[in-house]
Design a protein around this motif. Sequence first.
Motif, PDB file in Angstrom:
ATOM      1  N   CYS A 200       0.646  -1.292  -0.031  1.00 29.68           N
ATOM      2  CA  CYS A 200       0.052  -0.226  -0.258  1.00 29.68           C
ATOM      3  C   CYS A 200       0.763   1.307   0.109  1.00 29.68           C
ATOM      4  CB  CYS A 200      -0.903   0.064   1.314  1.00 29.68           C
ATOM      5  SG  CYS A 200      -2.511  -0.752   1.126  1.00 29.68           S
ATOM      6  N   ARG A 201       1.940   1.169   0.658  1.00 22.62           N
ATOM      7  CA  ARG A 201       2.968   2.474   0.841  1.00 22.62           C
ATOM      8  C   ARG A 201       3.539   2.542  -0.642  1.00 22.62           C
ATOM      9  NH1 ARG A 201       3.204   4.070   5.960  1.00 22.62           N
ATOM     10  NH2 ARG A 201       2.636   2.338   7.211  1.00 22.62           N
ATOM     11  N   ARG A 202       3.842   1.844  -1.193  1.00 23.41           N
ATOM     12  CA  ARG A 202       4.248   1.880  -2.522  1.00 23.41           C
ATOM     13  C   ARG A 202       3.274   2.193  -3.751  1.00 23.41           C
ATOM     14  NH1 ARG A 202       6.497  -3.154  -1.628  1.00 23.41           N
ATOM     15  NH2 ARG A 202       5.447  -4.125  -3.275  1.00 23.41           N
ATOM     16  N   PHE A 203       1.903   1.627  -3.506  1.00 22.86           N
ATOM     17  CA  PHE A 203       1.028   1.762  -4.534  1.00 22.86           C
ATOM     18  C   PHE A 203       0.505   3.297  -4.438  1.00 22.86           C
ATOM     19  CE2 PHE A 203      -3.671   1.200  -5.245  1.00 22.86           C
ATOM     20  CZ  PHE A 203      -3.690   0.636  -6.592  1.00 22.86           C
ATOM     21  N   ARG A 204       0.516   3.722  -3.219  1.00 21.25           N
ATOM     22  CA  ARG A 204       0.062   5.280  -2.986  1.00 21.25           C
ATOM     23  C   ARG A 204       1.022   6.217  -3.786  1.00 21.25           C
ATOM     24  NH1 ARG A 204       0.748   6.892   3.341  1.00 21.25           N
ATOM     25  NH2 ARG A 204       2.667   6.466   3.436  1.00 21.25           N
ATOM     26  N   SER A 205       2.193   5.714  -4.095  1.00 23.14           N
ATOM     27  CA  SER A 205       3.219   6.631  -4.416  1.00 23.14           C
ATOM     28  C   SER A 205       3.878   6.007  -5.862  1.00 23.14           C
ATOM     29  CB  SER A 205       4.260   7.001  -3.448  1.00 23.14           C
ATOM     30  OG  SER A 205       4.896   8.057  -3.873  1.00 23.14           O
ATOM     31  N   HIS A 206       3.270   5.706  -6.752  1.00 18.54           N
ATOM     32  CA  HIS A 206       3.915   5.232  -8.104  1.00 18.54           C
ATOM     33  C   HIS A 206       4.727   4.082  -8.006  1.00 18.54           C
ATOM     34  CE1 HIS A 206       2.772   8.904 -10.238  1.00 18.54           C
ATOM     35  NE2 HIS A 206       3.158   9.717  -9.127  1.00 18.54           N
ATOM     36  N   GLY A 207       4.154   2.954  -7.174  1.00 15.30           N
ATOM     37  CA  GLY A 207       5.147   1.900  -6.916  1.00 15.30           C
ATOM     38  C   GLY A 207       6.594   2.135  -6.459  1.00 15.30           C
ATOM     39  N   GLN A 208       6.719   3.223  -5.836  1.00 14.79           N
ATOM     40  CA  GLN A 208       8.373   3.644  -5.490  1.00 14.79           C
ATOM     41  C   GLN A 208       8.703   2.878  -4.345  1.00 14.79           C
ATOM     42  OE1 GLN A 208      10.133   7.492  -6.045  1.00 14.79           O
ATOM     43  NE2 GLN A 208       9.114   7.736  -4.156  1.00 14.79           N
ATOM     44  N   ARG A 209       9.844   2.069  -4.354  1.00 16.69           N
ATOM     45  CA  ARG A 209      10.328   1.359  -3.286  1.00 16.69           C
ATOM     46  C   ARG A 209      11.181   2.305  -2.541  1.00 16.69           C
ATOM     47  NH1 ARG A 209      10.347  -4.063  -2.056  1.00 16.69           N
ATOM     48  NH2 ARG A 209       9.282  -4.626  -4.161  1.00 16.69           N
TER      49      ARG A 209
END
Length: 362
Positions: A200-209
């Motif tokens: 979810c943390r990545r999903f809300r921000s362009h899949g950014q790791r």
Amino acid sequence: MIPVSKVALSEAEKTAVMRVLDSGLLAQGKEVEELERQFRGATSSPNAVAFSNGTSALHGALHCLGIKPGDEVITVPFTFIATPNSIRMCGAKPVFVDVGDDFLMNPALVEQAITSKTKAILPVHLYGQPCDMDALRSIAERHKLVIVEDAAQAIGAAYRKKPVGSLGDAAAFSLYATKNIMSGEGGMVTTPRADVADWCRRFRSHGQRNRYEYSELGYNYRMTDMQAAIGVEQIKRLAEITEARQTNARALLKGLAGIKGILLPSVHEGRTHVFHQFTIRVTPDFHLSRDALQQKLLEQGIGTGVYYPQALHLSPAFRELGYHTGDFPVSERLSREVLSLPCHPHLTSAEIQTIIEAFHHV
Ligand SMILES: *Cc1c(COP(=O)(O)O)cnc(C)c1O
């Protein structure tokens, strides 16, 4: 005029927003982190991830539990359109089951809606009362399905003493301006699963790791610190806000008891209802139609709401699902009978008396 809902901001919210503006750091940051911390506390959930709104939170919860094109997700047609839309945002198909007289998903109907494609159940804690989660969980376990709670209207509610947001594989909350606690627009996912929270943390921000390192598709679904600052001040007052709503509901239940043709909301044993809406049913035994009653109340300065005037299987937006009138008779009847009365925390006892007297007058 007594409005059906009212946004109430105190000095605390104003001060908090000004603090963020003065800091010059307006996007997702420390305030969002603090709001997530407060949500973990309020929902007894080990993980909370803030989103831009309740719809993106639902989308995130479903997507990060692996819901994908071709899957089916069971939900209800008697809800806000964001519920089934979030399923479609995953490319999956909403499969409706009817609600009961309590406005909530009827667990007795769920099993017959399960197919080999079913992956999840998305029950809605409508108006602030939790669904029958024991029944839904045992079905989910039997068929290896995940449960996402649509808790948009139910922050602070509980089922057998366990808070909403901790009852499934994930839950989505909304902080829209009229919800029990709000940030203008905002949303939150809570989940017991660390892997789902990370995604979810990545999903809300362009899949950014890591910065400029992307592992998969994501969106810009972030909340700003200005919004989160409002939400933090609101959630600090959650107990107070909830108690005020429950007190108002008790007064309305007492004052409106025994009117022929009016059915009052009831609370199931073992559940805490937070009365996001106080919703009555205006049945054919009442001497006026629901819409005529709504008009009469308006003439006496009382605002009311109809949530929702159409069961969603009949909406043109869901035409392609192929449902017809008569498919979900309880939802269809409720869409004709429901009327929500003012119950918000800023209602005075004099205003509650005015509402009760207006009914007896009508
Ligand atoms: C408000 C609401 C949502 C969506 O929340 P937004 O913040 O408006 O996107 C979803 N489901 C239900 C039942 C709601 O009431």
